[in-house]
Structures are given as C-alpha cells and as structure tokens.
Scaffold this active site. Structure first.
Site, mmCIF file in Angstrom:
data_model
loop_
_atom_site.group_PDB
_atom_site.id
_atom_site.type_symbol
_atom_site.label_atom_id
_atom_site.label_comp_id
_atom_site.label_asym_id
_atom_site.label_seq_id
_atom_site.Cartn_x
_atom_site.Cartn_y
_atom_site.Cartn_z
ATOM 1 N N GLY A 181 -21.293 18.362 -10.732
ATOM 2 C CA GLY A 181 -21.661 17.178 -10.965
ATOM 3 C C GLY A 181 -22.683 16.686 -9.735
ATOM 4 N N HIS A 229 -43.329 -3.262 15.486
ATOM 5 C CA HIS A 229 -43.864 -2.102 15.318
ATOM 6 C C HIS A 229 -43.489 -1.035 16.514
ATOM 7 N N ALA A 274 3.757 -0.003 -5.305
ATOM 8 C CA ALA A 274 4.245 -0.986 -6.253
ATOM 9 C C ALA A 274 4.326 -0.796 -7.591
ATOM 10 N N ILE A 276 -21.280 12.036 -5.060
ATOM 11 C CA ILE A 276 -20.603 12.992 -4.151
ATOM 12 C C ILE A 276 -21.009 14.193 -4.083
ATOM 13 N N ASP A 304 -12.858 -0.982 -7.576
ATOM 14 C CA ASP A 304 -13.111 0.131 -8.586
ATOM 15 C C ASP A 304 -12.341 0.141 -10.001
ATOM 16 N N ARG A 317 -15.213 8.965 -11.059
ATOM 17 C CA ARG A 317 -14.004 8.653 -10.696
ATOM 18 C C ARG A 317 -13.418 7.712 -11.685
ATOM 19 N N GLU A 372 -25.250 20.404 -12.970
ATOM 20 C CA GLU A 372 -25.435 18.945 -13.386
ATOM 21 C C GLU A 372 -25.756 19.013 -15.076
ATOM 22 N N GLU A 431 0.675 -1.045 0.188
ATOM 23 C CA GLU A 431 0.024 -0.023 0.025
ATOM 24 C C GLU A 431 0.914 1.173 0.003
HETATM 25 P P1 FAD Z 1 -9.551 1.968 -2.970
HETATM 26 O O1 FAD Z 1 -10.231 2.392 -1.824
HETATM 27 O O2 FAD Z 1 -9.567 3.222 -3.987
HETATM 28 O O3 FAD Z 1 -7.952 1.562 -2.533
HETATM 29 C C1 FAD Z 1 -6.933 1.467 -3.479
HETATM 30 C C2 FAD Z 1 -5.706 1.629 -2.751
HETATM 31 O O4 FAD Z 1 -4.769 1.132 -3.681
HETATM 32 C C3 FAD Z 1 -5.475 2.828 -2.222
HETATM 33 O O5 FAD Z 1 -5.356 2.994 -1.008
HETATM 34 C C4 FAD Z 1 -4.218 3.387 -3.007
HETATM 35 O O6 FAD Z 1 -3.239 4.347 -2.246
HETATM 36 C C5 FAD Z 1 -3.565 1.987 -3.319
HETATM 37 N N1 FAD Z 1 -2.750 1.766 -4.508
HETATM 38 C C6 FAD Z 1 -3.007 2.402 -5.850
HETATM 39 N N2 FAD Z 1 -1.914 2.249 -6.638
HETATM 40 C C7 FAD Z 1 -0.932 1.617 -5.930
HETATM 41 C C8 FAD Z 1 0.307 1.087 -6.257
HETATM 42 N N3 FAD Z 1 0.841 1.153 -7.384
HETATM 43 N N4 FAD Z 1 1.115 0.558 -5.271
HETATM 44 C C9 FAD Z 1 0.600 0.511 -3.949
HETATM 45 N N5 FAD Z 1 -0.611 0.971 -3.396
HETATM 46 C C10 FAD Z 1 -1.476 1.510 -4.293
HETATM 47 N N6 FAD Z 1 -18.708 3.558 -1.402
HETATM 48 C C11 FAD Z 1 -19.748 2.775 -0.822
HETATM 49 O O7 FAD Z 1 -19.931 1.733 -0.887
HETATM 50 N N7 FAD Z 1 -20.278 3.473 0.079
HETATM 51 C C12 FAD Z 1 -20.313 5.090 0.264
HETATM 52 O O8 FAD Z 1 -20.785 5.422 1.237
HETATM 53 C C13 FAD Z 1 -19.114 5.496 -0.540
HETATM 54 N N8 FAD Z 1 -18.737 6.933 -0.136
HETATM 55 C C14 FAD Z 1 -17.777 7.304 -0.857
HETATM 56 C C15 FAD Z 1 -17.731 8.963 -0.659
HETATM 57 C C16 FAD Z 1 -16.547 9.557 -1.504
HETATM 58 C C17 FAD Z 1 -16.250 10.924 -1.286
HETATM 59 C C18 FAD Z 1 -15.920 8.536 -2.390
HETATM 60 C C19 FAD Z 1 -14.542 9.342 -3.191
HETATM 61 C C20 FAD Z 1 -16.056 7.280 -2.430
HETATM 62 C C21 FAD Z 1 -17.030 6.513 -1.822
HETATM 63 N N9 FAD Z 1 -17.508 5.564 -2.145
HETATM 64 C C22 FAD Z 1 -18.395 4.737 -1.370
HETATM 65 C C23 FAD Z 1 -16.688 4.583 -3.052
HETATM 66 C C24 FAD Z 1 -15.386 3.549 -2.406
HETATM 67 O O9 FAD Z 1 -14.918 4.630 -1.601
HETATM 68 C C25 FAD Z 1 -14.883 2.995 -3.283
HETATM 69 O O10 FAD Z 1 -15.693 2.012 -3.976
HETATM 70 C C26 FAD Z 1 -13.816 1.781 -2.647
HETATM 71 O O11 FAD Z 1 -12.840 2.515 -1.816
HETATM 72 C C27 FAD Z 1 -13.358 1.061 -3.554
HETATM 73 O O12 FAD Z 1 -12.194 0.049 -3.000
HETATM 74 P P2 FAD Z 1 -10.891 -0.473 -3.708
HETATM 75 O O13 FAD Z 1 -10.213 -1.306 -2.928
HETATM 76 O O14 FAD Z 1 -11.201 -0.951 -5.233
HETATM 77 O O15 FAD Z 1 -10.183 0.925 -3.798
HETATM 78 P P1 NAD Z 2 -21.475 10.112 -10.353
HETATM 79 O O1 NAD Z 2 -21.017 9.297 -11.409
HETATM 80 O O2 NAD Z 2 -22.186 9.626 -9.071
HETATM 81 O O3 NAD Z 2 -21.835 11.421 -10.501
HETATM 82 C C1 NAD Z 2 -21.282 12.355 -11.409
HETATM 83 C C2 NAD Z 2 -22.104 13.490 -11.825
HETATM 84 O O4 NAD Z 2 -21.533 14.242 -12.805
HETATM 85 C C3 NAD Z 2 -23.294 12.755 -12.886
HETATM 86 O O5 NAD Z 2 -24.486 13.041 -12.654
HETATM 87 C C4 NAD Z 2 -22.714 13.320 -14.340
HETATM 88 O O6 NAD Z 2 -23.896 13.464 -14.983
HETATM 89 C C5 NAD Z 2 -22.075 14.729 -13.767
HETATM 90 N N1 NAD Z 2 -21.421 15.022 -14.845
HETATM 91 C C6 NAD Z 2 -20.250 14.493 -15.419
HETATM 92 N N2 NAD Z 2 -19.345 15.365 -16.159
HETATM 93 C C7 NAD Z 2 -20.159 16.672 -15.818
HETATM 94 C C8 NAD Z 2 -19.793 18.237 -16.313
HETATM 95 N N3 NAD Z 2 -18.762 18.282 -17.088
HETATM 96 N N4 NAD Z 2 -20.596 19.157 -15.693
HETATM 97 C C9 NAD Z 2 -21.698 18.779 -15.202
HETATM 98 N N5 NAD Z 2 -21.783 17.518 -14.696
HETATM 99 C C10 NAD Z 2 -21.116 16.550 -15.116
HETATM 100 O O7 NAD Z 2 -19.702 10.240 -9.609
HETATM 101 P P2 NAD Z 2 -19.189 11.001 -8.335
HETATM 102 O O8 NAD Z 2 -20.463 11.656 -7.566
HETATM 103 O O9 NAD Z 2 -18.136 11.611 -8.744
HETATM 104 O O10 NAD Z 2 -18.951 9.536 -7.504
HETATM 105 C C11 NAD Z 2 -17.966 8.466 -7.930
HETATM 106 C C12 NAD Z 2 -18.128 7.296 -7.627
HETATM 107 O O11 NAD Z 2 -17.859 6.909 -6.131
HETATM 108 C C13 NAD Z 2 -19.690 6.952 -7.855
HETATM 109 O O12 NAD Z 2 -20.055 6.252 -9.046
HETATM 110 C C14 NAD Z 2 -19.871 5.740 -6.620
HETATM 111 O O13 NAD Z 2 -19.393 4.762 -7.118
HETATM 112 C C15 NAD Z 2 -18.980 6.209 -5.780
HETATM 113 N N6 NAD Z 2 -19.582 6.828 -4.520
HETATM 114 C C16 NAD Z 2 -20.599 6.121 -3.771
HETATM 115 C C17 NAD Z 2 -21.143 6.662 -2.734
HETATM 116 C C18 NAD Z 2 -22.037 5.940 -1.887
HETATM 117 O O14 NAD Z 2 -22.302 4.556 -2.199
HETATM 118 N N7 NAD Z 2 -23.059 6.424 -1.165
HETATM 119 C C19 NAD Z 2 -21.012 8.028 -2.325
HETATM 120 C C20 NAD Z 2 -20.021 8.608 -2.853
HETATM 121 C C21 NAD Z 2 -19.527 8.066 -4.012
#
Ligand code: FAD
Ligand code: NAD
Length: 466
Positions: A183, A444, A119, A187, A312, A273, A206, A35
């Site tokens: 967007g 309930h 890595a 998020i 992801d 993302r 949006e 990591e």
């Molecule tokens: P990540 O969590 O991104 O982990 C990947 C890891 O790999 C990182 O720690 C990175 O540093 C490491 N890495 C990358 N390249 C290398 C390398 N070459 N060498 C060593 N390490 C490396 N999902 C939900 O289900 N519920 C939510 O409420 C939710 N809320 C979110 C809110 C926000 C603001 C964001 C940004 C995302 C949210 N998500 C949510 C999405 C969720 O965070 C991701 O789907 C999840 O973290 C993906 O897990 P992952 O293990 O694929 O990758």
């Molecule tokens: P998103 O795909 O949910 O939303 C992006 C939005 O931006 C879309 O509605 C799209 O139409 C709009 N958009 C794209 N280009 C644009 C532009 N140029 N101008 C205006 N609008 C534009 O992506 P996000 O909100 O960045 O979240 C990324 C990912 O993170 C999500 O797909 C989700 O998988 C994960 N996430 C999950 C949670 C949760 O599970 N509660 C919370 C946060 C993030």
C-alpha cells in the site's frame, strides 16, 4: 436503574470525541466520555503525532548523514552520523505522553467525566462499561459515537511477528534492514520515506497505477522522483500474494502475472483503515450505513434520533481535523446552538518528502464538475526561499473560476509546504478571489510568495517567471 446519567455520552476519546467533550463541557453540557484505551485516540497515540515525530528524526539523521558523506551542497561536513533509535522512540513517546496528558487535563478543566473502559452499547441511550461488580450503566439524552478506525488486515498477511500495522511500525525498537510496504497511500509513503532516510531498504507494493492515487499525478511526480533518490523501489500495479514458503519475504504479482519474491525483515500492511464498529453492540442499533461507514447528515445525526456519529466511522476523509471540526459542531448542537456542516473545504496534507497539500478542487476535479476554471502555477525553482532551504522541487497551484476569479482549490508540493495549509484553507473558507491573494503583501523571502505568484500567474501576469 442507571449508575450514572448525563446529557451527552461520548464513546471514544480520539480527536473527534475529546474535542466534542471539551466544547460540550465549556458550554455547560453535563458530559461523560468513555475511552477503552488511551485518550487522544489513534491520532495522538499511534498515528499523526508519532509518525510526524519519527519523520522529523529521520530528516535530521538524513541531513547529518549527507554532511558526513560529503554530499551536502551547503558545504556542511560532519565526522559521521549515528542514531540511538531507542532514544528516538523514547523522545517520540515523551511527546505522546505530554499531549495525551494535556488532553486529560483539558477534559478535567471542562468538567467532563472520563470513564476508562470499553463502552458496550445497550440501546440508543444506554451504555455499559466494565463487567461483574465493576459494571457501570450510563444513560444519556444524547449518544455521540466517535470510535474511530483500525487498520485493515490482509487475510494472507495477518498482523503479528514480522507483519506490522502502522502502530507497530511506529514503535519498533530497532531500525529494520529492509521493509516491504503493501500500500503506497498516506501511511505507506510517510513511513516508507522515514525508514528509507534511516537507512532501511524499502520496497513499496501498490495495486493502483501510481503511488498516492488519492492525489493527482502532477502532485505526486516530485515525490516519485525523491523516492528514486532515496533508493526506494516502488512497484506499481502490483499486489501482495502471500508469504514465501520458507516464511521469509513476500510474494508479489504484477498486473501482467509476473511474480517476484521480496526479501524483507519486516512487512508493513497499509492498505487502508476500517471503521471500529464491531464487537461492542453498536452494530445492533441498526443505524443506516453508507457502505462500511455510519451514515450522517449535515449535523452528524445518524438515522436514530438522539444518536450522533463523527470522525473516521463516518468515512472519508479520515483526518483528525475533520473529526475535531465535527466534534466541535455536535457539542454546540447538543448545547442548543444552531449549527450545521457548512465548511467549504477540508485541507489534506501528506507528510511525504516533499510534502503535499491539497485544499478544494484540483484542475481535473473542476473540469469533472463542468466548471470553467483557470489554473495558475508557480514552481519553487523560481522561489528564493525554496533555494535557500536547499529544496526547489515542487510548485504551488491555484484553481479559480474563469468567470469571477473565485478560488476553487489550492495545491502545493514541496519541502515544508505543510505549513501553507492554513493559508490555503483560509482562502477557500473566506471565498477569496485571485485578486485578494495577489493584492496581499507576502513576506520575503518565504514559500508563501509562491502562492501570490501562482495567483499572478492565474491572472496572466506572473512576476518572477519568464
Ligand atoms: P480515533 O482517533 O481512532 O479515536 C477513537 C477512540 O475510540 C480510540 O481511542 C478507541 O480506543 C476508542 N474506542 C473505540 N471503541 C470504543 C468503545 N467501544 N468504548 C470505548 N472507547 C472506544 N490524520 C491527520 O489529519 N493527519 C495526519 O498526519 C494523520 N496521520 C496518521 C498517521 C497514521 C499512522 C494513522 C494510523 C492515522 C493518521 N491520521 C492522520 C488519521 C487520524 O489519526 C484519524 O483520522 C483520527 O484519529 C480519527 O479520529 P476519531 O476521533 O474519529 O478516531
Ligand atoms: P490509503 O487509502 O491512503 O492507502 C492505501 C493504499 O493501499 C492505496 O493506495 C491502495 O491502492 C493500496 N492498496 C489497497 N489494497 C492493496 C493491496 N491488496 N495490495 C497493494 N496495494 C493495495 O490508506 P492508508 O495509507 O492505510 O491510510 C489510512 C487512512 O489514514 C488514510 O486514508 C488517511 O485518511 C489517514 N492518514 C492520514 C495521514 C495524513 O493526513 N497525513 C497520514 C496517515 C494516514
């Protein structure tokens, strides 16, 4: 000669990678996890957990503000509301530290060797970490890539200064007076709702024809109504075009060509993302791709033998619980168990106000799949528990096959419905019929009663609905 050898080498310690490592360790697989940043990945450090902590704090502040302004229907009154935002951020950071520390302890207990550093992939079985005298070469029988995703940057709004990604927006030291959010997806809406409740003026920009285009309109309507109450300006069919000439604010353009200047102290770009696959050799493996994502089969195998990918980098839905389930499965496959991806559904929750939960097929998706489906809907305005928590907006909806009543999907929108997600997922995974939910005694008063009532409604015998 490798400095270190392992059976399983995992790149990335996010929810996908760390869960795979713990499960592999439990099964006695000799495992190394690399990591480069912090254990827990995006989810624990800058995503799921920080956002939900701040959403909770904002809800508390909003409730106290309403009491102080005399607008709470419950009659609760207060002398005033204030927030020490640096304490809020410190509280959030403390939760993150507890959870990431816990992940480290779990990995240690499972016997996983954790290596800090980036890595660099040399080939499908070899990875180097560090430079010069610190360089360590690791070889493994199996490589698991779990490197996650990073925020997409707009070329005319590079991150930095007042242009924030979600990570910076969740680590501000002061509440901004105003925020333009490009967007209105997951998020944009989660962070938009929270800062609106903390008193910031929020403008959502949006491109699509409505907010949260991933969800159907019936589910997003109550959220749109709440945004209006919170004073959030949601501009739809609108694109960000660039900065104003004086560097302050953002120029946006509606589909009709009409341009507008949005004055904002901060600009959050939340337009999706992208998989983290560049700059460390993985792209040179030449893995088959599915658009920008790594292509995988039902065992998370990539096109290269012995190389797996999860989370992801493998595409939508980019959710932590999907990454974890994939990680657990791959660990078991590497340990010799016979596993494949046979899940019926992956729940999704949007932690907006009100919250949205969706599992399985919506009515439109069932129709699009040419399935003859029936729909049962029960509004929270007829649910006692919803009234007693002061929020009766929203509903529960069940979609089932018309021929045998097998449930295809369950959705809900309402305050606190995120906690119903587990029962929705279980119903789908177990192949429940409407009669199974209708026939189970639901406690309930609870929001869960609306799930039973929605089943009754689909069976044509709603109890508490005129
Ligand atoms: P990540 O969590 O991104 O982990 C990947 C890891 O790999 C990182 O720690 C990175 O540093 C490491 N890495 C990358 N390249 C290398 C390398 N070459 N060498 C060593 N390490 C490396 N999902 C939900 O289900 N519920 C939510 O409420 C939710 N809320 C979110 C809110 C926000 C603001 C964001 C940004 C995302 C949210 N998500 C949510 C999405 C969720 O965070 C991701 O789907 C999840 O973290 C993906 O897990 P992952 O293990 O694929 O990758
Ligand atoms: P998103 O795909 O949910 O939303 C992006 C939005 O931006 C879309 O509605 C799209 O139409 C709009 N958009 C794209 N280009 C644009 C532009 N140029 N101008 C205006 N609008 C534009 O992506 P996000 O909100 O960045 O979240 C990324 C990912 O993170 C999500 O797909 C989700 O998988 C994960 N996430 C999950 C949670 C949760 O599970 N509660 C919370 C946060 C993030």
């Amino acid at each position: 000669m490798a400095d270190l050898q392992a059976k399983l080498l995992i790149i990335g310690g996010g929810p996908g990678g760390y869960v795979a490592a713990i499960r592999a360790g439990q099964l006695g697989v000799d495992t190394v996890l690399v990591e480069k940043d912090a254990l827990g990945g995006a989810c624990l450090n800058v995503g799921c957990i920080p956002s939900k902590a701040l959403i909770h704090a904002a809800d508390e502040f909003y409730a106290v503000s309403r009491a102080a302004s005399g607008t709470s229907n419950t009659g609760v009154r207060g002398l005033g509301a204030s927030i020490d935002f640096s304490q809020t951020i410190a509280w959030k950071d403390g939760i993150v530290r507890r959870l990431t520390g816990g992940v480290g302890a779990l990995l240690k207990k499972a016997g996983v060797k954790v290596i800090a550093g980036q890595a660099d992939v040399i080939d499908g079985k070899t990875v180097a970490v560090g430079n010069g005298a610190q360089r360590q070469v690791i070889t493994a029988e199996t490589l698991l890539i779990a490197s996650g995703a990073t925020p997409i940057e707009l070329p005319f709004l590079p991150f930095g200064g007042d242009v924030l990604s979600s990570a910076e927006a969740l680590a501000l030291t002061e509440i901004p007076r105003s925020m333009a959010i490009v967007g209105a997806g997951y998020i944009g809406l989660e962070i938009g709702c929270l800062y609106a409740k903390l008193g910031a003026t929020i403008t959502l920009i949006e491109a699509a024809s409505r907010i949260l285009p991933h969800y159907d309109e019936d589910l997003t309507k109550p959220v749109s109504a709440r945004l209006k109450q919170l004073g959030v300006d949601a501009l739809i069919e609108t694109h960000a075009k660039g900065r104003a000439e004086n560097g302050c604010g953002l120029i946006v353009e509606h589909r009709t060509g009409e341009q507008r200047l949005i004055e904002a102290e901060k600009i959050l770009v939340a337009v999706g993302r992208k998989p983290a696959l560049s700059g460390w050799g993985v792209a040179d493996l030449g893995l088959a791709m599915n658009g920008p994502y790594v292509q995988i089969d039902d065992r998370c195998r990539t096109s290269m033998r012995g190389v797996y990918a999860i989370g992801d980098i493998t595409g939508e839905p980019m959710l932590a619980h999907r990454a974890m389930a994939q990680g657990e499965m791959v660990a078991e496959i590497v340990a010799g168990l016979n596993r494949n991806w046979d899940k019926r559904a992956i729940p999704a929750i949007c932690f907006t106000d009100p919250e949205i939960v969706s599992v399985g097929l919506s009515p439109d998706e069932a129709r699009a799949s040419a399935i003859d489906a029936k729909v049962g809907l029960f509004p929270f305005r007829a649910n006692g528990r919803a009234m007693t928590i002061g929020r009766d907006d929203g509903f529960v909806r069940i979609v089932a096959r018309s021929d045998n009543d097998v449930i295809l999907g369950i959705q809900a929108v309402g305050a606190g419905v995120s906690e119903l997600a587990a029962s929705f997922g279980l119903a789908l995974e177990m192949g429940c019929r409407l009669q199974d939910i209708a026939g189970a005694v639901h406690a309930h008063p609870s929001l869960g009663e609306a799930v039973q009532e929605a089943s009754f409604a689909a069976l044509g015998r709603a109890m508490h609905m005129a």
